[in-house]
Every structure is written in C-alpha cells, then in structure tokens.
Design a protein around this motif. Sequence first.
Motif, PDB file in Angstrom:
ATOM      1  N   HIS A  63       0.834  -1.216   0.000  1.00  0.00           N
ATOM      2  CA  HIS A  63       0.000   0.000   0.000  1.00  0.00           C
ATOM      3  C   HIS A  63       0.865   1.261   0.000  1.00  0.00           C
ATOM      4  CE1 HIS A  63      -3.990  -1.683   0.148  1.00  0.00           C
ATOM      5  NE2 HIS A  63      -3.679  -2.452   1.177  1.00  0.00           N
ATOM      6  N   MET A  64       1.997   1.211   0.693  1.00  0.00           N
ATOM      7  CA  MET A  64       2.899   2.359   0.706  1.00  0.00           C
ATOM      8  C   MET A  64       3.378   2.663  -0.722  1.00  0.00           C
ATOM      9  SD  MET A  64       6.504   2.811   2.775  1.00  0.00           S
ATOM     10  CE  MET A  64       7.320   1.539   1.796  1.00  0.00           C
ATOM     11  N   LYS A  78      -6.509   7.515   2.657  1.00  0.00           N
ATOM     12  CA  LYS A  78      -5.106   7.689   2.261  1.00  0.00           C
ATOM     13  C   LYS A  78      -4.355   8.650   3.180  1.00  0.00           C
ATOM     14  CE  LYS A  78      -6.281  11.038  -1.405  1.00  0.00           C
ATOM     15  NZ  LYS A  78      -7.638  10.607  -1.844  1.00  0.00           N
ATOM     16  N   PRO A  82      -0.365   3.926   4.994  1.00  0.00           N
ATOM     17  CA  PRO A  82      -0.480   2.507   4.650  1.00  0.00           C
ATOM     18  C   PRO A  82      -0.767   1.588   5.832  1.00  0.00           C
ATOM     19  CG  PRO A  82       1.818   3.239   4.514  1.00  0.00           C
ATOM     20  CD  PRO A  82       0.976   4.469   4.678  1.00  0.00           C
ATOM     21  N   SER A  86      -3.960  -0.897   5.864  1.00  0.00           N
ATOM     22  CA  SER A  86      -3.786  -2.334   6.084  1.00  0.00           C
ATOM     23  C   SER A  86      -4.606  -2.822   7.272  1.00  0.00           C
ATOM     24  CB  SER A  86      -2.309  -2.667   6.299  1.00  0.00           C
ATOM     25  OG  SER A  86      -1.564  -2.346   5.153  1.00  0.00           O
TER      26      SER A  86
END
Length: 313
Positions: A63-64, A78, A82, A86
């Motif tokens: 996600h990062m 956002k 991340p 998660s």
Amino acid sequence: MALPALSSSGVKFRRILAHFPQELSLAFAYGSGVFRQAGASAEPGENNMLDFVFAVDDPVTWHMMNLLKNRNHYSFLKVFGPKQISSVQSYGAGIYYNTLVPCNGRMIKYGVISTDALIDDLLHWKTLYVAGRLQKPVKILTQNENSKLQAALVSNLKSAVTAAFLMLPESFSEEDLYMQIAGLSYSGDFRMVIGEDRSKVQNIVKPNVPHFQKLYSNILQDCPQVVYKHHLGRLEIDKSPEGQFTQLMTLPKTLQQKITSLVDPPGKNRDVEEILMQVAHDPDCGFVVHQGISGIVRSSSIVQSAKTILTAG
C-alpha cells in the motif's frame, strides 16, 4: 487453473497490471468484464467494469508503494497512511477494495489481500469471500512459486466439490454440479436479495461450462466417491451415511465448526466426529451443510459491505 478468457485480452490485462507495484504473489481478473455471462452481450463488453484481486505478502509495504504510484485510487483513508489502510483491510474478509478507478481507458475495481489471509480462506473457508471467487473461473494474470498457495488453491476446489456433493442427489448433471459450486459463495449473501441479480449463478455457469470443466475435471476423475460419466455429462455419488461422513470429515475447518454449532446444543460438548456422524445419517444432511455455508458467507458479506463505505469514500 483457468482458461484464457479472450484471445486478445492478455496484453490488455498486462498493461493494467503494469500500473501497480509488482510484488504480487497472485493476481487474477474475474467477473462479467472477463467471462461472458448469460443475459449479457456475446463477449465481455468494453463498458463492463474489470474486477481484480491482488494477493501480496506484505500489505503495508504494498500500500505504501501503491500510494506513491496511485494515491488518487484511495478514499479519504489515504491521509492515514499505509498502516491504517492495512488495518482496515484486515477486518471482515481481509480484503481492501479500491473501486471505480479509471485505468487504461477502462473502469476497474481491485482488491488487495495478504497472501497469508488468502491461504487461510482457501484452506479453512474462514470467510469464503475470495475463496468463493476462486471456485469459479478466473483469469490468472501472475502467480509466484509459492507452493503453500498453490496447494491451497487446489484444496479449495476439492472442498467446493465435496460441499456440492453433500447438497446434491445421488445422480446429477455436470451443470447441476457447477451451479451448486458457483452458488456456494452466494449462500447467505444479503446482496443476493437486495442488490445482486438472483439469477446470477445461472448466468455465470451456463455460458462457461467448458471453463468449469477445465477447473474441475481432474478432481472429479481422481475422486473415489464419484462415478464421472464424462461422455454423458452425468455424475453419480455415494449418498450412504458412510459416504457422507467421509465427505463431512474432509470439509474445511470453519464449515465443520458451523455445522457442529447448528446441530449440537450449547453445553453438550460432544466431539466433532460424533456430531458429523449424526449429520451423515440425517436425511437433511445437505440442508445442514447449506446452512453452515450461509452462516460463513452472511457474516463476511455484511462486514465487507460496511467496510466499502470507508474504502470507496
């Protein structure tokens, strides 16, 4: 695992996949944008949303990297970064969806699930959310050399066949089997009542029988409890209590637990084997199995749909 959906589709999918971080243990496309469905046009239309699932070993890192490449795909979550994304992903079915994303001239939706959570669902049917998707034809786009994941994918297909056998009569057609399998992950899903087309299962199976055969024919030919008359498209299974007990004992752990909780009143604490033997002798054995599956799907579909409010924005 899957047949190519369209001869021209490989490049299209690879171009879309190139927009994302490549650290994927498994990526597949599914749904009406990939496979023809009854009631739809002859080929998957260019207007249909394309649905993807990406399995990743390290969701926080993935996600990062995806936030750096595709920050606009995410909802307001956002801003939390991340780790929080998660954390939200881990609830319900363990999958995080970004939806209504324009990509390469198409509208797409993609879900991200950890490899460990996927393997757990495939083996134990903890939520049947992604495992259920993989019981139907999908287009595998990439898959790494994870032997645990490969074994879990096969185990999930075998479990789907076993559960379907328990809910079918002694003799049935191949199409009956595939209808039962395709319906497993919709049992108890509230969206099938208040949103999804109720004839969805039939629409999935009828145009795609060859794809289902590609997934399941080897399993059926190797199964000692079924007579597979491939040339007639018919199957016969052992419906004796002994045969049903053997099948019940090989069901995924979560489903066995659901069945035992339905049959055994609280406080009696009988062992699982004793309860499943009782179910095997019950004329309503198939109904009990169906109720167990519905219980798994109902809870995961409600949580996952509620989560969409956050992830879709």
